[in-house]
Design a protein around this motif. Structure first.
Motif, short mmCIF file in Angstrom:
data_model
loop_
_atom_site.label_atom_id
_atom_site.label_comp_id
_atom_site.label_asym_id
_atom_site.label_seq_id
_atom_site.Cartn_x
_atom_site.Cartn_y
_atom_site.Cartn_z
N ALA A 512 0.83 -1.21 0.00
CA ALA A 512 0.00 0.00 0.00
C ALA A 512 0.86 1.26 0.00
CB ALA A 512 -0.93 -0.01 1.22
N GLN A 513 1.93 1.24 0.76
CA GLN A 513 2.82 2.40 0.81
C GLN A 513 3.52 2.60 -0.53
OE1 GLN A 513 4.96 0.86 4.15
NE2 GLN A 513 3.89 2.13 5.64
N LEU A 514 3.95 1.52 -1.15
CA LEU A 514 4.59 1.63 -2.46
C LEU A 514 3.59 2.10 -3.52
CD1 LEU A 514 6.80 -1.59 -2.41
CD2 LEU A 514 7.60 0.77 -2.40
N GLU A 515 2.35 1.66 -3.40
CA GLU A 515 1.34 2.10 -4.36
C GLU A 515 1.11 3.60 -4.27
OE1 GLU A 515 -3.23 1.09 -5.78
OE2 GLU A 515 -2.37 0.09 -4.03
N MET A 516 1.14 4.14 -3.04
CA MET A 516 0.98 5.58 -2.89
C MET A 516 2.09 6.33 -3.61
SD MET A 516 2.57 8.21 -1.01
CE MET A 516 2.15 9.88 -0.57
N ILE A 517 3.33 5.84 -3.45
CA ILE A 517 4.46 6.50 -4.10
C ILE A 517 4.33 6.39 -5.62
CG2 ILE A 517 6.96 6.44 -4.39
CD1 ILE A 517 7.15 5.40 -1.52
N ALA A 518 3.93 5.21 -6.10
CA ALA A 518 3.74 5.03 -7.54
C ALA A 518 2.66 5.96 -8.06
CB ALA A 518 3.39 3.58 -7.84
N HIS A 519 1.59 6.12 -7.30
CA HIS A 519 0.51 7.01 -7.71
C HIS A 519 0.99 8.44 -7.83
CE1 HIS A 519 -3.22 9.45 -6.67
NE2 HIS A 519 -3.49 8.91 -7.85
N LYS A 520 1.89 8.85 -6.93
CA LYS A 520 2.41 10.21 -6.97
C LYS A 520 3.33 10.41 -8.17
CE LYS A 520 0.18 11.71 -3.61
NZ LYS A 520 -0.93 12.62 -3.93
N LEU A 521 4.02 9.35 -8.56
CA LEU A 521 4.96 9.46 -9.68
C LEU A 521 4.27 9.37 -11.04
CD1 LEU A 521 7.84 7.22 -8.29
CD2 LEU A 521 8.05 9.64 -8.85
N PHE A 522 3.28 8.47 -11.15
CA PHE A 522 2.73 8.16 -12.47
C PHE A 522 1.24 8.46 -12.61
CE2 PHE A 522 5.85 4.79 -11.25
CZ PHE A 522 6.91 5.25 -12.00
N GLY A 523 0.59 8.91 -11.53
CA GLY A 523 -0.85 9.05 -11.58
C GLY A 523 -1.51 7.69 -11.35
N LYS A 524 -2.82 7.67 -11.37
CA LYS A 524 -3.54 6.43 -11.10
C LYS A 524 -3.45 5.49 -12.29
CE LYS A 524 -7.79 4.77 -8.96
NZ LYS A 524 -7.01 4.17 -7.87
N GLN A 525 -2.95 4.29 -12.06
CA GLN A 525 -2.80 3.28 -13.11
C GLN A 525 -3.38 1.96 -12.60
OE1 GLN A 525 -1.21 3.95 -16.06
NE2 GLN A 525 -0.49 6.01 -15.53
N GLN A 526 -3.82 1.13 -13.54
CA GLN A 526 -4.26 -0.21 -13.17
C GLN A 526 -3.08 -1.05 -12.69
OE1 GLN A 526 -7.31 -1.62 -12.98
NE2 GLN A 526 -8.28 0.33 -13.53
N ASN A 527 -1.95 -0.84 -13.35
CA ASN A 527 -0.74 -1.60 -13.02
C ASN A 527 0.47 -0.71 -13.31
OD1 ASN A 527 1.61 -3.47 -13.52
ND2 ASN A 527 0.08 -4.97 -12.88
N TYR A 528 1.41 -0.71 -12.36
CA TYR A 528 2.56 0.18 -12.49
C TYR A 528 3.81 -0.53 -13.02
CZ TYR A 528 -0.23 3.37 -9.63
OH TYR A 528 -1.21 4.19 -9.16
N ASP A 529 3.71 -1.82 -13.28
CA ASP A 529 4.91 -2.60 -13.62
C ASP A 529 5.61 -2.09 -14.88
OD1 ASP A 529 4.46 -4.11 -11.44
OD2 ASP A 529 3.76 -5.91 -12.50
N SER A 530 4.86 -1.53 -15.81
CA SER A 530 5.47 -1.05 -17.06
C SER A 530 5.93 0.41 -16.97
CB SER A 530 4.48 -1.20 -18.21
OG SER A 530 3.31 -0.44 -17.96
N CYS A 531 5.66 1.05 -15.85
CA CYS A 531 6.06 2.45 -15.69
C CYS A 531 7.54 2.56 -15.38
CB CYS A 531 5.27 3.09 -14.56
SG CYS A 531 3.49 3.16 -14.85
#
Length: 800
Positions: A512-531
């Motif tokens: 959950a904490q990593l998802e928050m950081i990913a959201h801040k970097l890339f915006g809301k995504q279904q999956n961040y693996d390709s970011c």
């Protein structure tokens, strides 16, 4: 299982910590052991603050010691009788202050829990990697079996060489006898010649078979060396590289040393076998002797394999690091650092005979402005087994330092590529010579690329470069990595961020904490693996408030002030304001959580939920606390003493339950200061900084600072409570190059009144009878391209 029983069953490394803990007289281990069940059942935390309870426990403790003393009298244990009597006498000093005894016992119990937690953490890490490690163990077991098979084949070959020699001796004896005998009978002479011919044919076949077996043996050794060098050693090097940036990977070299030494010994024995064949040929030879044709080829093959193995066996076991550095691989000029090399081929006869020399710039790039350095200190040391805990052949350089060469020594006429100081990579080189049994091989090893700085202010940026390189590159000689820096895939990037917390606090980041950081970097995504995250977004020397500055500010703050609370999971930390609101609005009144500030570097804040007369949830937040505050008062004391004024001017602490549903004092009570009220060491801060704010105003106590300001305009922010800042998660600000920073905290709103009026109101809510601020519509969620550039100050309340 009882805590003491668990401690007694821990592995040796942890029991050693236990022995070190009880290597003092405050609480003897004998008392802890014999009274373990009783000690663990008592409320020492409450007794540390309750004199009456502490006195009762003190008296019971003495009674228990009397019981143990009587027991040892019956058992005729003279020594324990003496010890128990002495312990009881020592405890008498707590008669006037039994709370101190309770605090002492509580301290020991907490330290025991820390030992157990560190063991549990290691077990959890082991469990998380169980599948991978199962495969690795299976691979290692297979390699162990092959090594055992190799040693067995070498022993069989030794026996075969002995048999060949005996067979040759038999032929030689009969042949020499035949030459000395005078045989007149031609028929008998022919029979003897036939026998000799059969013997030589048999000898020839045996020689061919031996040579064939030796060739197969060398092929097997070649396969094993290939596994050792191309897989096991490479895997270890990668694990070491990741461990340098916080990964919980094992970097022990003992197993590799065992395998390398085994392979080297087998090759040395094969070389001796081939030398023995050469010796046998000198005694008996004949036309088309297979040894004459094949032995030199096998000798070259064995020597090549041994040299290749030896060259790869010289490694840097401990990478360069400064004692007070942010991490390994960041060095500062004129500051001592240490580094350790190791020879994985362990021959005791070479102890103290191989000299290792240190140098730099063996393969320095030819680019303009690339700095060069001289190495100072003890630059030559012998490989020895005394400096290694496990008896390995090491050279431990502990007092080296670097000094930059004068500008005249830099490259001229080279490439025009320009690198910043913290993007410039260097390697430290090591040379030695292996000499044994007629074989001489020059060995070289190099450190992982290091960043060399001249000022401590460059450490943060330098460590960012080390993180980026070690995360993405396995080419340890690529000192031009930052000339064309690749982007980092999110899975690797997120894992690296988690390692920073894991290594600093023994607790990493959850999904959950990593998802928050990913959201801040890339915006809301279904999956961040390709970011992917670009290097320019992560850290650039000329952009002081980058993602890494923000993240490292949090990490430093947690490590310095909140490590225990973070490790216990009391801090949610990385959560967006929108997510925070959705979590709290489902909880009962007074539920609060701790969140890292998204705009104030190194800041932490807390929010709690209240309910209006109509039952609507309302989330309040305080401005972030930074090191300015936390150096004066711990966060748990702020939470303990935080209050606001009710309508009747009755102080109340609105923080009742730590999210999800833990009573505040149950969560933080163990950290509270023993002294309260006017005796509290933090009372001065509490009186001057934690100013009480009225709840009856309908404003959400926002800062008076405008959200939009002219370029260069600045206002001193008022320290206050402020309420909900509505989120617009569906339209987040994405982090895009170049990073830009706004002049405001996205959680703050525009005021409807002058700053001075608001300040007066917040300091004395009875002065004004009207609302100064209007409720606002939602504010956009904070994006990492929008950092608050306000000066850091003490936060969390209104300054009088």
């Amino acid at each position: 299982m009882a805590q003491w029983d668990r401690l007694r069953q821990l592995p040796a490394g942890y029991t050693q910590q236990l022995h070190e803990l009880y290597d003092r007289d405050a609480l003897p281990m004998d008392v802890r052991h014999y009274l373990s069940a009783w000690i663990e059942k008592q409320e020492w935390q409450r007794a540390a603050r309750d004199h009456d309870l502490a006195m009762v426990l003190f008296q019971v403790l003495l009674e228990n010691l009397d019981i143990q003393h009587s027991r040892f009298i019956q058992e005729e244990s003279f020594l324990m009788q003496h010890n128990i009597r002495r312990y009881k006498q020592n405890f008498q000093r707590y008669l006037d202050d039994p709370c101190a005894l309770a605090s002492t016992i509580l301290w020991f119990l907490e330290k025991e829990k820390e030992i157990l937690q560190s063991f549990d953490l290691a077990e959890q890490v082991q469990f998380l990697r169980v599948e991978q490690e199962t495969m690795e163990i299976s691979s290692q077991q297979d390699l162990e079996r092959r090594m055992a098979g190799l040693k067995n084949e070498v022993q069989c070959m030794e026996h075969a060489i002995i048999c060949l020699e005996e067979q040759q001796d038999e032929f030689d004896f009969k042949y020499q006898t035949h030459k000395m005998e005078v045989v007149v009978d031609e028929a008998m002479k022919k029979d003897q010649i036939k026998i000799l011919q059969l013997l030589v044919n048999k000898l020839n076949e045996c020689r061919k078979s031996t040579l064939s077996d030796l060739n197969k043996l060398l092929d097997r050794i070649d396969d094993l060396i290939n596994i050792l060098v191309e897989k096991e050693l490479v895997d270890w090097q990668r694990r070491q590289q990741k461990a340098c940036i916080g990964a919980p990977d094992s970097v022990c070299l003992d197993q590799l040393e065992k395998w390398f030494t085994c392979a080297a010994l087998c090759l040395i024995q094969v070389r001796e076998f081939l030398s023995k064949l050469e010796e046998l040929v000198g005694k008996v030879s004949y036309d088309n002797d297979p040894i004459k044709g094949q032995n030199p080829i096998l000798q070259r093959k064995a020597e090549t394999l041994l040299k290749d193995l030896l060259k790869r066996s010289f490694v840097v076991e401990t990478q360069p690091s400064m004692p007070q550095g942010k991490g390994p691989l960041v060095l500062r000029t004129n500051v001592q650092f240490s580094v350790k090399t190791r020879l994985l081929v362990k021959f005791p006869e070479l102890n103290h005979s191989m000299k290792v020399n240190v140098s730099m710039h063996r393969e320095a790039p030819q680019i303009k402005g690339y700095r060069r350095f001289n190495v100072f200190g003890t630059k030559t040391k012998a490989l020895n087994m005394a400096e290694s805990q496990n008896g390995g052949m090491v050279a431990d350089f502990r007092h080296l330092s670097l000094k930059e060469q004068k500008s005249g020594g830099g490259s001229k006429g080279g490439s025009d590529i320009s690198l910043s100081v913290t993007e410039e990579l260097h390697t430290i080189n090591f040379d030695t010579v292996f000499e044994l049994k007629g074989l001489s091989v020059e060995l070289q090893a190099s450190s992982l690329p290091v960043v060399i700085i001249s000022n401590s202010s460059q450490q943060q940026s330098a460590w960012a470069s080390v993180l980026w390189f070690s995360m993405l590159s396995q080419d340890t000689k690529d000192v031009m990595f930052f000339a064309n820096t690749p982007a980092a895939p999110w899975p690797k990037f997120g894992e690296m961020l988690s390692w920073q917390f894991l290594s600093a606090t023994k607790r990493g980041l959850n999904d959950a904490q990593l998802e928050m950081i990913a959201h801040k970097l890339f915006g809301k995504q279904q999956n961040y693996d390709s970011c992917k995250v670009a290097w320019s977004k992560f850290s650039k020397e000329n952009a002081p408030e980058t993602f890494w500055v923000w993240f490292d500010g949090i990490l430093t703050m947690v490590k310095t002030y909140l490590e225990d609370q973070w490790r216990e999971g009391l801090i949610v930390g990385f959560v967006t304001k929108g997510k925070e609101k959705s979590l709290l609005k489902k909880k009962r009144r007074g539920t609060f959580l701790l969140r890292f500030s998204e705009s104030v570097i190194g800041g932490i804040t807390f929010s709690w939920v209240e309910y209006t007369m109509t039952g609507e949830p309302h989330v309040n937040t305080v401005q972030p606390f930074t090191k300015v505050d936390l150096t004066q008062i711990p966060l748990h004391e702020i939470i303990r003493n935080f209050q606001i004024l009710e309508t009747e001017n009755i102080p109340e602490n609105p923080l009742l339950y730590l999210y999800p549903d833990i009573p505040r004092d149950e969560a933080f009570g163990k950290y509270y200061s023993e002294k309260t009220g006017v005796d509290s060491p933090y009372m001065k801060y509490i009186k001057t900084k934690l100013v009480f704010v009225s709840k009856e105003n309908t404003l959400e106590a926002r800062s008076p600072m405008p959200s939009v300001m002219a370029q260069g305009e600045s206002l001193e922010p008022v320290k206050a409570l402020y309420g909900e800042a509505a989120e617009q998660d569906e339209d987040p600000h994405l982090l895009g190059p170049p990073l830009e920073f706004n002049d405001c905290d996205p959680m703050l709103s525009e005021p409807a009144a002058a700053p001075q009026d608001l300040l007066m109101y917040l300091n004395n809510p009875n002065l004004l009878e009207f609302d100064l601020l209007e409720d606002e519509q939602g504010l956009p969620d904070f994006s990492l391209q929008e950092f608050n550039c306000l000066p850091q100050q003490s936060c969390g309340g209104v300054f009088p």
